[in-house]
Enzyme design. Sequence first.
Site, PDB file in Angstrom:
ATOM      1  N   ASP A  13     -24.873  -9.391 -32.629  1.00  0.00           N
ATOM      2  CA  ASP A  13     -25.528  -8.435 -31.719  1.00  0.00           C
ATOM      3  C   ASP A  13     -26.940  -8.087 -32.190  1.00  0.00           C
ATOM      4  O   ASP A  13     -27.354  -6.930 -32.163  1.00  0.00           O
ATOM      5  CB  ASP A  13     -24.684  -7.150 -31.578  1.00  0.00           C
ATOM      6  CG  ASP A  13     -23.291  -7.458 -31.095  1.00  0.00           C
ATOM      7  OD1 ASP A  13     -23.154  -8.364 -30.257  1.00  0.00           O
ATOM      8  OD2 ASP A  13     -22.333  -6.819 -31.576  1.00  0.00           O
ATOM      9  N   GLY A  42     -22.187 -12.189 -26.491  1.00  0.00           N
ATOM     10  CA  GLY A  42     -22.920 -11.646 -25.344  1.00  0.00           C
ATOM     11  C   GLY A  42     -24.370 -11.459 -25.717  1.00  0.00           C
ATOM     12  O   GLY A  42     -24.693 -10.664 -26.594  1.00  0.00           O
ATOM     13  N   THR A 125     -12.617  -8.974 -28.989  1.00  0.00           N
ATOM     14  CA  THR A 125     -13.200  -8.780 -27.654  1.00  0.00           C
ATOM     15  C   THR A 125     -12.158  -9.086 -26.567  1.00  0.00           C
ATOM     16  O   THR A 125     -12.392  -8.800 -25.396  1.00  0.00           O
ATOM     17  CB  THR A 125     -14.407  -9.717 -27.438  1.00  0.00           C
ATOM     18  OG1 THR A 125     -13.959 -11.073 -27.547  1.00  0.00           O
ATOM     19  CG2 THR A 125     -15.507  -9.457 -28.437  1.00  0.00           C
ATOM     20  N   THR A 254     -17.967  -6.049 -24.028  1.00  0.00           N
ATOM     21  CA  THR A 254     -16.872  -5.080 -23.918  1.00  0.00           C
ATOM     22  C   THR A 254     -17.344  -3.680 -23.535  1.00  0.00           C
ATOM     23  O   THR A 254     -16.514  -2.856 -23.147  1.00  0.00           O
ATOM     24  CB  THR A 254     -16.154  -4.945 -25.281  1.00  0.00           C
ATOM     25  OG1 THR A 254     -17.133  -4.502 -26.243  1.00  0.00           O
ATOM     26  CG2 THR A 254     -15.561  -6.272 -25.728  1.00  0.00           C
ATOM     27  N   ARG A 256     -18.121  -1.532 -25.568  1.00  0.00           N
ATOM     28  CA  ARG A 256     -17.720  -0.613 -26.645  1.00  0.00           C
ATOM     29  C   ARG A 256     -18.945  -0.120 -27.408  1.00  0.00           C
ATOM     30  O   ARG A 256     -19.915  -0.877 -27.558  1.00  0.00           O
ATOM     31  CB  ARG A 256     -16.827  -1.349 -27.657  1.00  0.00           C
ATOM     32  CG  ARG A 256     -15.476  -1.715 -27.131  1.00  0.00           C
ATOM     33  CD  ARG A 256     -14.620  -2.363 -28.202  1.00  0.00           C
ATOM     34  NE  ARG A 256     -15.073  -3.699 -28.536  1.00  0.00           N
ATOM     35  CZ  ARG A 256     -14.487  -4.487 -29.428  1.00  0.00           C
ATOM     36  NH1 ARG A 256     -13.450  -4.060 -30.104  1.00  0.00           N
ATOM     37  NH2 ARG A 256     -14.935  -5.704 -29.663  1.00  0.00           N
ATOM     38  N   PRO A 257     -18.909   1.109 -27.978  1.00  0.00           N
ATOM     39  CA  PRO A 257     -20.021   1.527 -28.840  1.00  0.00           C
ATOM     40  C   PRO A 257     -20.057   0.636 -30.078  1.00  0.00           C
ATOM     41  O   PRO A 257     -18.998   0.292 -30.623  1.00  0.00           O
ATOM     42  CB  PRO A 257     -19.704   2.973 -29.212  1.00  0.00           C
ATOM     43  CG  PRO A 257     -18.368   3.285 -28.675  1.00  0.00           C
ATOM     44  CD  PRO A 257     -17.874   2.134 -27.848  1.00  0.00           C
ATOM     45  N   PHE A 285     -34.795  -5.431 -33.846  1.00  0.00           N
ATOM     46  CA  PHE A 285     -34.552  -4.002 -33.642  1.00  0.00           C
ATOM     47  C   PHE A 285     -35.424  -3.149 -34.583  1.00  0.00           C
ATOM     48  O   PHE A 285     -34.983  -2.129 -35.090  1.00  0.00           O
ATOM     49  CB  PHE A 285     -33.067  -3.658 -33.826  1.00  0.00           C
ATOM     50  CG  PHE A 285     -32.190  -4.136 -32.692  1.00  0.00           C
ATOM     51  CD1 PHE A 285     -31.737  -3.256 -31.715  1.00  0.00           C
ATOM     52  CD2 PHE A 285     -31.812  -5.474 -32.599  1.00  0.00           C
ATOM     53  CE1 PHE A 285     -30.929  -3.703 -30.672  1.00  0.00           C
ATOM     54  CE2 PHE A 285     -31.012  -5.926 -31.557  1.00  0.00           C
ATOM     55  CZ  PHE A 285     -30.565  -5.032 -30.591  1.00  0.00           C
TER      56      PHE A 285
HETATM   57  P1  IMP Z   1     -12.797 -12.102 -31.242  1.00  0.00           P
HETATM   58  O1  IMP Z   1     -13.540 -13.250 -31.822  1.00  0.00           O
HETATM   59  O2  IMP Z   1     -13.204 -11.800 -29.820  1.00  0.00           O
HETATM   60  O3  IMP Z   1     -11.313 -12.206 -31.411  1.00  0.00           O
HETATM   61  O4  IMP Z   1     -13.216 -10.818 -32.080  1.00  0.00           O
HETATM   62  C1  IMP Z   1     -12.956 -10.752 -33.476  1.00  0.00           C
HETATM   63  C2  IMP Z   1     -13.948  -9.826 -34.166  1.00  0.00           C
HETATM   64  O5  IMP Z   1     -15.265 -10.385 -34.034  1.00  0.00           O
HETATM   65  C3  IMP Z   1     -14.021  -8.426 -33.566  1.00  0.00           C
HETATM   66  O6  IMP Z   1     -14.353  -7.512 -34.602  1.00  0.00           O
HETATM   67  C4  IMP Z   1     -15.183  -8.536 -32.579  1.00  0.00           C
HETATM   68  O7  IMP Z   1     -15.774  -7.285 -32.328  1.00  0.00           O
HETATM   69  C5  IMP Z   1     -16.114  -9.468 -33.346  1.00  0.00           C
HETATM   70  N1  IMP Z   1     -16.973 -10.244 -32.444  1.00  0.00           N
HETATM   71  C6  IMP Z   1     -16.644 -11.318 -31.693  1.00  0.00           C
HETATM   72  N2  IMP Z   1     -17.710 -11.757 -31.000  1.00  0.00           N
HETATM   73  C7  IMP Z   1     -18.729 -10.950 -31.317  1.00  0.00           C
HETATM   74  C8  IMP Z   1     -20.116 -10.912 -30.940  1.00  0.00           C
HETATM   75  O8  IMP Z   1     -20.635 -11.727 -30.168  1.00  0.00           O
HETATM   76  N3  IMP Z   1     -20.855  -9.919 -31.517  1.00  0.00           N
HETATM   77  C9  IMP Z   1     -20.339  -9.046 -32.387  1.00  0.00           C
HETATM   78  N4  IMP Z   1     -19.067  -9.026 -32.764  1.00  0.00           N
HETATM   79  C10 IMP Z   1     -18.267  -9.975 -32.240  1.00  0.00           C
END
Ligand code: IMP
Length: 338
Positions: A13, A42, A125, A254, A256-257, A285
């Site tokens: 991010d 994203g 996510t 998402t 989310r904050p 940033f």
């Molecule tokens: P998942 O890969 O969607 O299962 O998420 C697993 C972990 O990686 C969680 O803590 C998510 O918030 C983080 N995560 C997955 N994709 C991103 C991203 O694009 N940016 C930041 N965190 C991410």
Amino acid sequence: MPASVIVDALWGDSGKGKTCAYLARKHDAQLAVRAGIGTNAGASVTLESGELIKARQLPTGWLNPGTKVAVGSGVLVDPRVFADELERYGLGDRAMIDPRCAVISEQHIADEQADQHLRKQVGSTCTGNGYARADFALRRAQQARDIPELAPYLGDVAAEANRVAADPDGLVLIESSQGTMLSLALSEDYPYTTSGNCTTASALNDVGLNWRHLDEVIMIVKALPTRVGEGPLPYEISTAEAERRGIAEYGVVTGRPRRKAEAIDADTLRYAAMLNGPTRIALTFCDHLDPAIRGQRGSAAIGPEVRRVIGEVEQATGAPVTLLDTGPRLDDVIDLEG
Ligand code: IMP
């Protein structure tokens, strides 16, 4: 400049999408390729007009009209997200997907959303990426070549990336996703990770690019790091404090904050540099560090606080900071290379 990888040092991010779009325009790149996990990523970029561009599947290099965009074979494809981005941004004639990409099905998304371990403990996510990757490892996922709607866009992305990168006048930009510290097998924080690695080497692997073509690794360092989901975040401040300072952020995928830190942990950054081998750093940033720099484009605007952090980041990474991101708009950048 045959091939450059854009990789995130910390927890994502951080503006990889904006950096990819900026560099595609600056160098009129022929090809931008998405590496990384899949549509759990994203990217958001605000255009000069104020229009907000959001991308989860395709690299944002398409913001340069002459740049073709592709998805590497190691990246998970959600056909619905792909179709939506193609249509929204009119990219049908310059987007390519590798036929070997594994596909995220609606069942993968439903399973992930019902998975309390991923939802609650990991803070996933819940976009189906982990379930699709697991099915791919078990050799029962569908690939892009099995989906009739994707047929017009299929092409050997590895061959295309290596062909463009072999041309001395060509430039391939590889946009990685997530962040190094979310890497499945290289982060200390398992299970608070994503479902694969997110480093320079894994980005090359996701695309199938021969390492000999690589000549730049642009590592993105977020001036005030964030983390979404669970797991440690050094120097974390409360959401209330982030809101008080006007630097609170919310996730693109998402909503989310994002958990926010007030400083970069030097040891973590040193480790990220060791893993990724950056040749340049983009510090993003910067306006969260010093509001006075917001929207500035000239180096005269760099105040003492940003200068201090540039020094610390260069010390920890051994690479020069050559780009400063000063705000959400695509041209809110101080380019120290000119
Ligand atoms: P998942 O890969 O969607 O299962 O998420 C697993 C972990 O990686 C969680 O803590 C998510 O918030 C983080 N995560 C997955 N994709 C991103 C991203 O694009 N940016 C930041 N965190 C991410």
